[in-house]
Design an enzyme around this catalytic site. Structure first.
Site: not given
Ligand code: CAO
Length: 415
Positions: A247-248, A17, A168
């Site tokens: 991220g708050g 893959q 992959d």
């Protein structure tokens, strides 16, 4: 219309893959990708997870569009000569063999440089130089070694791997960027170079925010946006955060109407600060907009569990699509949990070429994921994957072999 990588020839020595993801992208951008496979067997995925007997699997077909297939025994002396001719006429060799396999075949970096100093040699390996450099690696090993598994799942459960193939396909994507960058540098230097994308590095790159959190944790002993705050325990390492968003902007997955029977009747709901008052209105808790216990992000943090439970009481009265429609009107960030069935049937994804129906001579019609990267001057046409060795004669003729020589090489088992 021309393609971005018109004229670039890729010697594609990839399998499974990670490597095939990379060369498929390059083929979609217009490169001529010549996939070298072992006669009789080919890429092992041709026969893996088959849904139709004796037909190339979806695993293979969905990772090898727009390529040509040649079969060469690269351990046969005459096969090696054919490979040398290919190295001399290609711009990039891409491989994801186990460590050392290319050298064992006799194609060291030095030898390839002798044959073609402009050649870019691009490799996926499980690990970069270090204690694990000789290890064979598959997707989930990379997810575990790259920090994804230890940070995925719920706090009270074991590490979990994700369905997204970040080890992959993610590493294939990194490698493709390395290759086009090396091609660009070659226009200045005239030289090829080696490009290495290690799967551990690729996964870690995608887990960048978790290394950020590790350092925050070490400095402050806690991270307020994690569900462990304020009641749970933080240990020494970044914990699993369930479905919390970083991220708050606190978020969680909430049940929608029908969740009792539909495993995907859920919505991701983000309590973004600027739209808090609107959220309160939508769920019928207008008083929370001004209540000091709820009015500010800091006040809400220790109460997130209860807040999401209250929001869920509202989402459970709507289907995920009804909820989406209502919430979008107020710019409240949210997203339906879409099943693969829903995605496969989504008309807008068909329209953009993100989901494509492809016809295949032995399999018939099937769906695939098209090129997720859209270039306005280099549109992607998804063409079916090649049958094993379908283009051997064609490519041999291009290399200058006569029909008689091709027959002789075939008789010798070289091709
Ligand atoms: N003719 C003759 N021999 C060929 C050939 C050809 N056309 N193509 C491949 N071979 C040989 C190789 O030379 C190698 O031989 P040696 O072991 O004698 O050197 C042999 O086939 C097997 O190659 P391999 O070791 O790469 O294959 P594997 O199935 O044992 O391992 C994998 C597979 C993926 C674990 C390993 O290739 C790997 O670690 N790759 C790097 C990391 C990677 O890409 N992993 C992700 C794969 S996607 O999940």
């Amino acid at each position: 219309m021309g393609k971005a990588l018109d004229g670039v020839r890729i010697l594609d020595f990839t399998h499974v893959q990670s490597g095939p993801t990379c060369t498929q992208l390059l083929a979609w951008f217009g490169a001529d990708v010549i996939k070298v496979e072992r006669a009789g067997a080919g890429d092992i995925t041709r026969e893996q997870l088959r849904d139709i007997p004796d037909v190339d699997s979806l695993y293979f077909t969905m990772l090898n569009h727009n390529k040509r297939s040649v079969t060469i025994d690269t351990k046969n002396p005459e096969g090696k000569q054919v490979l040398e001719a290919l190295i001399q006429t290609c711009d990039v060799l891409v491989e994801n063999f186990a460590p050392g396999a290319l050298d064992r075949m006799g194609f060291t970096w030095e030898r390839i440089q002798e044959l073609n100093p402009r050649m870019i040699v691009a490799s996926v390996k499980g690990f970069g130089p270090g204690p694990y450099e000789d290890c064979k690696v598959y997707e989930n090993v990379a997810q575990c070694a790259g920090g994804a598994a230890s940070t995925t799942g719920f706090d009270d459960g074991p590490p979990v791997v994700t369905g997204a193939q970040i080890g992959d396909s993610g590493t294939g994507l990194h490698l493709a960027l390395g290759i086009v960058t090396a091609l660009f540098q070659r226009t200045q230097t005239g030289r090829g170079q080696r490009v290495l994308a290690a799967m551990q590095d690729g996964v870690l790159n995608l887990c960048r925010v978790k290394l950020r959190d590790q350092q925050r944790l070490e400095r402050t002993g806690m991270m307020k946006e994690y569900p462990q705050y304020p009641n749970g325990e933080f240990g020494e390492a970044v914990p699993r955060a369930g479905n919390a968003s970083g991220g708050g902007q606190p978020g969680w997955i909430l049940k929608c109407k029908g969740w009792e029977t539909d495993p995907n009747a859920y919505i991701y709901f983000i309590t973004q600060a600027p739209v808090w008052a609107k959220i309160c209105n939508v769920i019928g808790k207008e008083e929370w907009a001004t209540d000091p216990d709820y009015a500010t992000p800091a006040a809400r943090l220790p109460r997130l569990k209860d807040i999401f439970a209250e929001i869920e009481r509202w989402t459970m009265t709507k289907t995920k699509f009804e909820a989406m429609q209502i919430l979008n009107k107020y710019d409240i960030p949210c997203g339906p949990i879409l099943s693969m069935k829903e995605i496969a049937e989504e008309p807008s994804l068909r329209k953009t070429g993100t989901i494509v129906e492809v016809d295949h001579p032995t399999r018939g019609k099937y769906l695939t994921v098209g090129n997720p990267i859209k270039l306005s001057d280099s549109p992607t046409e998804v063409r079916r994957s090649p049958l094993l060795g379908e283009h051997t004669d064609e490519v041999m003729a291009e290399l200058g072999y006569s029909p008689e020589q091709i027959i002789a090489l075939r008789t010798a088992g070289a091709i």
